[in-house]
Design a protein around this motif. Structure first.
Motif, mmCIF file in Angstrom:
data_model
loop_
_atom_site.group_PDB
_atom_site.id
_atom_site.type_symbol
_atom_site.label_atom_id
_atom_site.label_comp_id
_atom_site.label_asym_id
_atom_site.label_seq_id
_atom_site.Cartn_x
_atom_site.Cartn_y
_atom_site.Cartn_z
ATOM 1 N N ASP A 129 -1.901 5.576 2.616
ATOM 2 C CA ASP A 129 -2.849 4.529 2.988
ATOM 3 C C ASP A 129 -2.330 3.749 4.200
ATOM 4 O O ASP A 129 -3.102 3.337 5.069
ATOM 5 N N VAL A 185 0.844 -1.191 0.000
ATOM 6 C CA VAL A 185 0.000 0.000 0.000
ATOM 7 C C VAL A 185 0.878 1.238 0.000
ATOM 8 O O VAL A 185 2.011 1.210 0.467
ATOM 9 N N ASP A 223 -3.052 5.823 7.177
ATOM 10 C CA ASP A 223 -4.476 5.701 7.507
ATOM 11 C C ASP A 223 -4.737 4.399 8.272
ATOM 12 O O ASP A 223 -5.497 4.390 9.242
#
Length: 139
Positions: free
Chosen positions: A104, A100, A107
């Motif tokens: 991301d 990723v 997150d």
């Protein structure tokens, strides 16, 4: 100290791993990661590498269904040595990991149950691991 428990698994870390539910994530991060700013629950293990901490965690934590492991995509998209070591420590191959992008990954860190900050100084020495069902190891 307990028999059969990796010495890297401190009481605080074991408590967090035990409290996690199915699909909750624990993130093992390198020394560069902004863990103190992001973590809801932070365990710091200075002087350790990310792969050795992940191996200790995997000795007690079953993985969720594939992909149970996320790695941060490197700047040039290559798979780095530390990432290969993390995959080996997690017990997964290329099919068991998802790459990723950095934001991301951040997150995912914000929603993680716990973040474990290591003393790893190699870049991209970070991994997301999701807890599976105890007694039902994923294939």
């Amino acid at each position: 100290m307990l028999n059969g428990i990796d010495p890297l698994l401190t009481g605080d870390l074991l408590k967090h791993l035990d409290e996690m539910g199915h699909s909750d994530s624990v993130i093992v991060v390198d020394a560069h990661f902004p863990a103190a700013r992001i973590a809801k629950r932070l365990v710091t293990l200075p002087g350790t590498s990310s792969p050795e901490v992940l191996a200790a965690i995997r000795s007690v934590l079953p993985l969720d269904d594939t992909p149970a492991v996320d790695l941060m995509t490197s700047a040039d998209g290559s798979v780095l040595d530390v990432q290969r070591e993390l995959m080996a420590s997690a017990g997964v191959d290329d099919a068991g990991v998802r790459f990723v992008d950095r934001f991301d990954f951040y997150d995912a860190a914000e929603t993680a149950y716990a973040i474990i900050r290591t003393g790893e100084t190699r870049k991209y020495g970070c991994v997301v691991v999701r807890k599976g069902l105890v007694g039902h190891e994923s294939a």
